[in-house]
Design a protein around this motif. Structure first.
Motif, short mmCIF file in Angstrom:
data_model
loop_
_atom_site.label_atom_id
_atom_site.label_comp_id
_atom_site.label_asym_id
_atom_site.label_seq_id
_atom_site.Cartn_x
_atom_site.Cartn_y
_atom_site.Cartn_z
N THR A 40 0.80 -1.22 0.00
CA THR A 40 0.00 0.00 0.00
C THR A 40 0.84 1.28 0.00
O THR A 40 0.29 2.38 0.10
CB THR A 40 -0.94 0.01 1.22
N GLY A 41 2.14 1.14 -0.13
CA GLY A 41 2.98 2.34 -0.20
C GLY A 41 2.78 3.12 -1.48
O GLY A 41 3.04 4.33 -1.54
N THR A 42 2.33 2.48 -2.53
CA THR A 42 2.03 3.16 -3.79
C THR A 42 0.62 3.74 -3.68
O THR A 42 -0.33 3.01 -3.43
CB THR A 42 2.11 2.17 -4.96
N HIS A 43 0.51 5.05 -3.87
CA HIS A 43 -0.77 5.72 -3.58
C HIS A 43 -1.51 6.13 -4.85
O HIS A 43 -0.90 6.28 -5.91
CB HIS A 43 -0.51 6.97 -2.72
N ILE A 44 -2.80 6.34 -4.69
CA ILE A 44 -3.64 6.81 -5.80
C ILE A 44 -4.01 8.27 -5.52
O ILE A 44 -4.59 8.56 -4.47
CB ILE A 44 -4.91 5.97 -5.91
N GLY A 45 -3.66 9.16 -6.44
CA GLY A 45 -3.96 10.57 -6.20
C GLY A 45 -4.98 11.15 -7.16
O GLY A 45 -5.71 12.06 -6.80
N GLN A 72 -1.18 -6.19 -17.86
CA GLN A 72 -0.05 -5.67 -18.64
C GLN A 72 1.28 -5.87 -17.93
O GLN A 72 2.33 -5.73 -18.53
CB GLN A 72 -0.25 -4.17 -18.93
N ALA A 73 1.21 -6.18 -16.64
CA ALA A 73 2.44 -6.42 -15.89
C ALA A 73 2.82 -7.90 -15.88
O ALA A 73 3.80 -8.29 -15.26
CB ALA A 73 2.28 -5.91 -14.46
N ASP A 74 2.04 -8.72 -16.56
CA ASP A 74 2.32 -10.16 -16.60
C ASP A 74 3.73 -10.40 -17.14
O ASP A 74 4.10 -9.90 -18.20
CB ASP A 74 1.28 -10.85 -17.49
N GLY A 75 4.51 -11.13 -16.37
CA GLY A 75 5.88 -11.46 -16.81
C GLY A 75 6.88 -10.35 -16.59
O GLY A 75 8.05 -10.48 -16.96
N GLN A 76 6.44 -9.23 -15.99
CA GLN A 76 7.33 -8.07 -15.84
C GLN A 76 7.91 -8.02 -14.41
O GLN A 76 7.43 -8.68 -13.50
CB GLN A 76 6.58 -6.76 -16.12
N THR A 77 8.92 -7.19 -14.30
CA THR A 77 9.58 -7.01 -13.01
C THR A 77 9.30 -5.60 -12.51
O THR A 77 9.58 -4.62 -13.20
CB THR A 77 11.10 -7.20 -13.16
N LEU A 78 8.71 -5.50 -11.32
CA LEU A 78 8.29 -4.21 -10.78
C LEU A 78 9.07 -3.87 -9.51
O LEU A 78 9.50 -4.76 -8.77
CB LEU A 78 6.80 -4.23 -10.43
N THR A 79 9.25 -2.58 -9.31
CA THR A 79 9.78 -2.10 -8.02
C THR A 79 8.83 -1.04 -7.50
O THR A 79 8.43 -0.14 -8.24
CB THR A 79 11.18 -1.49 -8.18
N THR A 80 8.49 -1.14 -6.22
CA THR A 80 7.66 -0.12 -5.57
C THR A 80 8.47 0.52 -4.44
O THR A 80 9.60 0.10 -4.16
CB THR A 80 6.38 -0.75 -4.98
N VAL A 81 7.87 1.51 -3.80
CA VAL A 81 8.58 2.21 -2.72
C VAL A 81 9.02 1.24 -1.63
O VAL A 81 10.05 1.44 -0.99
CB VAL A 81 7.70 3.35 -2.15
N CYS A 108 2.46 12.08 -1.73
CA CYS A 108 3.05 12.03 -3.07
C CYS A 108 4.46 11.44 -3.05
O CYS A 108 5.03 11.16 -4.10
CB CYS A 108 3.09 13.42 -3.70
N THR A 109 5.03 11.31 -1.85
CA THR A 109 6.46 11.00 -1.72
C THR A 109 6.87 9.68 -2.38
O THR A 109 7.90 9.65 -3.07
CB THR A 109 6.86 11.04 -0.23
N PRO A 110 6.13 8.58 -2.18
CA PRO A 110 6.56 7.35 -2.86
C PRO A 110 6.72 7.53 -4.38
O PRO A 110 7.71 7.06 -4.96
CB PRO A 110 5.44 6.36 -2.51
N GLY A 111 5.79 8.23 -4.99
CA GLY A 111 5.89 8.47 -6.43
C GLY A 111 7.06 9.37 -6.78
O GLY A 111 7.77 9.15 -7.76
N MET A 112 7.27 10.40 -5.94
CA MET A 112 8.43 11.29 -6.14
C MET A 112 9.72 10.49 -6.08
O MET A 112 10.63 10.67 -6.90
CB MET A 112 8.47 12.34 -5.02
N LEU A 113 9.82 9.63 -5.06
CA LEU A 113 11.05 8.85 -4.88
C LEU A 113 11.29 7.96 -6.09
O LEU A 113 12.43 7.85 -6.56
CB LEU A 113 10.93 7.99 -3.61
N LEU B 32 6.82 7.80 6.52
CA LEU B 32 6.29 8.38 5.27
C LEU B 32 7.18 8.05 4.08
O LEU B 32 6.68 7.75 3.00
CB LEU B 32 6.15 9.91 5.42
N VAL B 33 8.49 8.11 4.25
CA VAL B 33 9.35 7.84 3.09
C VAL B 33 9.41 6.35 2.78
O VAL B 33 9.81 5.96 1.68
CB VAL B 33 10.79 8.40 3.26
#
Lengths: 162, 803
Positions: A40-45, A72-81, A108-113, B32-33
């Motif tokens: 849940t670190g990836t947010h919806i704004g 669309q992410a099938d078979g892909q490699t993802l990184t989140t915050v 917004c920070t996770p997306g910024m990072l 937060l980070v």
């Protein structure tokens, strides 16, 4: 899940761990991450890819996960915050944002990072202008951005030294 | 830029604070980070359902029928809520002034596009939205009131049938002898303005999870609540529940700025939970819902204003006539935004008398809510533009006319015509520093050179006062009752000497938990790591209001210090028993209680707390064994308003001057900000980084309001904004990098001398930017009188002037 739609099997690697799930074709990637995987670190704004709060990496490139389907992410490699910090501690970007007050509410920070990380991976010493260009797709309503630019510079410096 | 601490830190028992006044790292940040903060949409409860809301597509329509048959049959749908349920169980929301509120779902008719008409709870959000699409609603479209001028037309359709007209509030305030001053004036400067709607738009929209306990008929709501205690009162009134049966659990939220909204979403999810047998129901507002009908729209205004000016540039009188569009009712307390300007009506100037001619109306636009600043930003644009117009007419420099009219440092505390008292300030010094940092003379030379080259550079020099630490009495105009807003904190030591501070409000970005930890750590000589700050649910929290009206930094400091004082007294009493002396022989210093005369005789705070909690045999039986205390702070000296609304309202008056250099491209109408200098004075800076963060963030929102943001409505009342492609949020490209400086004039009235500082920048930035644009456009003979000063608006102005 709705009974009218046939589920699709997908396999996705997120932060180094591989998941197999059966999902509705219409399920958005950001909701797959948040609801199915509990990341849940990836947010919806904004739901429409303007604000960038949902930015993650797909195969190393930043993408806005609110405008991609999980299939669309099938078979892909993802990184989140959640994949930024290691056992050794926070990522230099995470430390720099904290040290230089590059965040206030932090939504917004996770997306910024994630956007900044993509920049620093291909440009270890970006100018103000290059930072602005990279992060223009990420909206922050709290900080007025000045300390975000400062934070990215500071992280870049630390990463260059290490 | 850092500033010297002032001596009003005497209230801390240390002469060398290690944290207060320092740019310490925020305790909020690690979570937060790392993306691990529990924003409400991250929470899932067992058995939880998801709500979707069907909204009215018409500005004004009677609901003839709602057919939910097909929706109810969709697998996964658990509960359906319509106006019939709401009419049976609820009341219209309480408003100020009274009688301008609607039910949480439209009953009989809807008054704005996006008003909830029915709602569904299902096992997931996708199904709930699918089900909404199966609902058939038959509407009878009614004639709409698309804007404020239409609302006061003779044949205007009525929005609220319980009212005689669409006028919520109409009155004229006269503060002092305004008319004679205008008669004696050498010059009268007049302007008209149109300020279009803007809004808060925090990155996280409103969200909540409501659970109705059918066994004891109580309600628990978790959510992104800015003001939990008022959510309790509001839900109690709208849902017919005793106030002690409503429990609000505030989660950290992704920004708020006043514009979080939440009453309708909370009531709807609560009633869906009731209909779903008590299962928890989550409602997460999406961005389109927020933009159409959420808690963010503010300040939709038409102004006519005039300034009375003497030949030497002395400004003597101010008249402001405001027609204010509240939208479809007063549910969002947007009415307060017309009252708040009373707290600093005449800005930083010695204007002797003023008049405020107010008409506040309801229209078929979305209801307006609080937004950071809560009203003064448009008012300051009006006043500051008039100041520039006066300067131009008299041939005085725009900085000079302000300097000549400032309240002087020795005149504080200073009572302004509209009744509020400013605590302290040094406006000439703030201006001088700003002009010096900007190298003002060089800027004017640069402007002249550019003009000679056919380029349009402009300079804005604008000064404003930010009323801080709000009070209810400021809003009596809008029908709000009460004097004195409480803020409480509970500070507890555990038996190992670790400290927990409990407050009633959740994190939303300003770093107040860090401020609380700074104060406690310095008070008791602890490391900040030893202090944890938590938010209690509304039933367990001390009385509180939380953030709003630039208050919580000051109010929380007062609450925390008060609790610390009480604990220190307890520690001295216990210490006196253990050291066999009198409490007055002891002092708290350096993290210990020690004898004044023999400092080596001391007891650590953990020893004292541990003794109180685990060695009652060592203490007299009547001694309070609790190493903790609660303190509720209220602002001192607030007064009941008189019949002209005059009172001591906002406790502090911060001040700032912004100097802005812009270039306007006459071929495209695009404004570029070339230089932005800020000097502000908000008294003691408890955490300079927090202050600068508030200042810069307010600049961003102010630039948005001045150049980009507008809730656009068509002539017949249809909103055209539903995504960030329509509502233009400032990005890194539009927000200037600013140079910041500070002057520190402590408040004599507040703990540690700090002043409210959360809204100052949005109070001043729109005025500063627009004044700079008008300065740039002067050779073209045109002037911006409508916000935002978008490229198309400026381009049209230039084209219509034929230059």
């Amino acid at each position: 899940m709705s009974e009218f739609v046939e589920a699709v099997d997908i396999e996705v690697t997120v932060n180094g761990k591989t998941y197999q799930r059966s999902v509705e074709p219409r399920l958005l990637l950001v909701e797959f991450l948040r609801e199915e995987l509990g990341l849940t670190g990836t947010h919806i704004g904004c739901d429409t890819s303007y604000c960038g709060a949902c930015t993650i990496h797909m195969n190393g490139a930043p993408v806005k996960s609110c405008t991609l389907f999980a299939v669309q992410a099938d078979g892909q490699t993802l990184t989140t915050v959640e994949g930024l910090a290691t056992d050794a501690g926070l990522h230099p970007l995470q430390k720099a944002f904290s040290e230089h007050h590059g965040l206030q509410c932090g939504y917004c920070t996770p997306g910024m990072l994630m956007s900044a990380k993509a920049l620093l991976e291909r440009n270890p010493n970006p100018s103000d202008k290059e930072i602005k260009k990279q992060i223009a797709g990420n909206v922050c309503r709290c900080t007025g951005y000045q300390n975000i630019i400062k934070s990215v510079h500071a992280a870049a410096a630390e990463m260059r030294e290490s | 830029m850092t500033t010297d601490m002032n001596n009003s830190l005497y209230e801390l028992p240390t002469e060398s604070p290690r944290f207060v006044g320092q740019q310490v790292r925020r305790i909020e940040d690690p979570a937060l980070v790392s993306g691990s903060v529990e924003f409400i949409d991250n929470v899932t409860l067992p058995g939880m359902l998801h709500a979707a809301i069907l909204r009215c597509p018409h500005p004004h329509a009677r609901i003839v029928s709602i057919d939910t048959t097909a929706a109810r049959q969709l697998p996964g749908v658990v509960a359906v809520l319509t106006g019939e349920d709401v009419k049976r169980w609820c009341n219209p929301v309480v408003t100020a002034p009274e009688g301008w509120g609607a039910y949480c779902l439209a009953v009989d008719k809807a008054r704005f596009v996006g008003e909830p008409v029915m709602a569904i709870a299902a096992t997931d959000r996708y199904i709930a939205e699918d089900a909404c699409e199966l609902v058939e609603v038959e509407y009878e479209v009614l004639p709409a009131v698309p804007d404020a001028p239409a609302a006061i037309a003779a044949d205007s359709p009525l929005l609220f049938e319980n009212q005689n007209s669409n006028v919520m509030l109409q009155r004229v305030y006269d503060w002092g002898e305004v008319e004679p001053l205008f008669e004696r004036a050498d010059h009268i400067v007049r302007e008209t303005f149109r300020w279009n709607r803007v809004g808060a738009n925090p990155m996280e929209t409103f969200g909540c999870i409501s659970q109705w306990n059918l066994a004891d008929n109580s309600l628990t709501c978790r959510g992104s609540y800015q003001t939990p205690s008022f959510m309790v009162l509001g839900r109690s009134a709208s849902l017919n529940l005793p106030s002690n049966k409503v429990r609000i659990i505030a989660h950290p939220h992704g920004g708020s700025f006043g514009g979080k909204g939440g009453p309708r979403g909370t009531d709807i999810s609560a009633l869906l939970s009731r209909k779903a047998g008590g299962r928890p129901v989550k409602y997460i507002e999406d961005r389109a819902e927020y933009l159409l009908a959420g808690g963010g729209q503010s300040w939709d205004r038409y102004y006519e204003a005039a300034l009375a000016v003497m030949a030497d540039g002395t400004v003597t009188g101010l008249k402001v006539k405001l027609l204010d569009d509240q939208g479809a009712g007063a549910e969002g307390y947007g009415t307060i935004s017309v009252a708040k300007p009373l707290a600093a009506f005449t800005g930083p100037y010695r204007i002797q008398a003023a008049q405020y001619d107010l008409t506040v109306v309801a229209t078929n636009r979305a209801p307006t809510f609080a937004y950071r600043g809560y009203g003064p930003p448009p008012h300051n644009l009006v006043l500051e533009t008039l100041m520039d117009s006066a300067a131009r007419e008299l041939g005085i420099d725009s900085a000079e006319i302000r300097r000549r009219n400032y309240i002087q440092p020795e005149q504080f505390p200073y009572t302004i015509p509209s009744g509020n008292e400013y605590d302290s300030g040094n406006y000439p010094e703030v201006l001088a520093r700003a002009l010096q940092m900007a190298d003002y003379e060089a800027l004017r030379a640069q402007q002249q050179t550019a003009r000679d080259e056919g380029r349009y550079l402009g300079i804005g020099v604008v000064s404003t006062v930010e009323p801080g630490v709000f009070d209810w009495n400021a809003y009596r105009t809008a029908g709000v009752q009460g004097v004195g807003v409480p803020e409480g904190a509970r500070v507890n030591f555990d038996m190992l000497g670790q400290v927990t501070v409990t407050v009633g409000f959740a994190l939303e970005g300003q770093g107040q938990y860090t401020v609380a930890a700074q104060v406690v750590a310095d008070y008791f000589g602890l490391e900040m790591d030893a202090v944890r700050v938590v938010c209690a649910s509304s039933d367990a929290a001390p009385p509180h209001f939380g953030p709003g009206g630039s208050r919580v930094g000051v109010a929380l400091t007062g609450a925390v210090l008060g609790a610390c004082h009480k604990i220190a007294e307890k520690f001295r009493r216990v210490g006196a028993v253990l050291l066999q002396c009198e409490p007055d022989d002891l002092e708290l210093a350096g993290g210990a209680v020690r004898m004044r005369e023999r400092p080596e005789a001391q007891l650590g705070l953990a020893d004292l707390a541990g003794t109180m909690l685990a060695r009652s045999d060592l203490l007299p039986p009547d001694m309070d064994p609790h190493p903790g205390a609660t303190h509720v702070w209220t602002p001192p000296g607030r007064t009941e308003p008189d019949e002209q609304g005059r009172c001591k309202s906002y406790l502090t008056a911060a001040n700032a001057t912004h100097v802005v250099l812009v270039e306007v491209d006459p071929d495209t109408g695009v404004t570029e900000i070339l230089k932005y200098v800020i000097v502000d004075d908000c008294g003691t800076r408890l955490n300079p980084a927090n202050v600068e963060g508030q200042v810069q963030g307010g600049v961003a929102q102010g630039v948005g309001a001045a150049l980009l943001e507008q809730y656009v409505y068509t002539e017949d009342g249809q909103p055209l904004v539903s995504t960030f492609a329509d509502y233009l949020m400032p990005t890194l490209h539009e927000v200037p990098i600013t140079q910041k400086g500070a002057v520190v004039t402590p408040s004599p009235f507040t703990p540690l001398g700090a002043k409210g500082c959360g809204e100052g920048s949005i109070h001043i930035t729109p005025a500063a930017v627009i004044c700079a644009i008008n300065d740039a456009l002067q050779p073209l003979g045109v002037k911006v009188r409508e916000t935002p000063a978008s490229p198309s608006r400026i381009w049209n102005l230039i084209r219509e002037a034929g230059t």
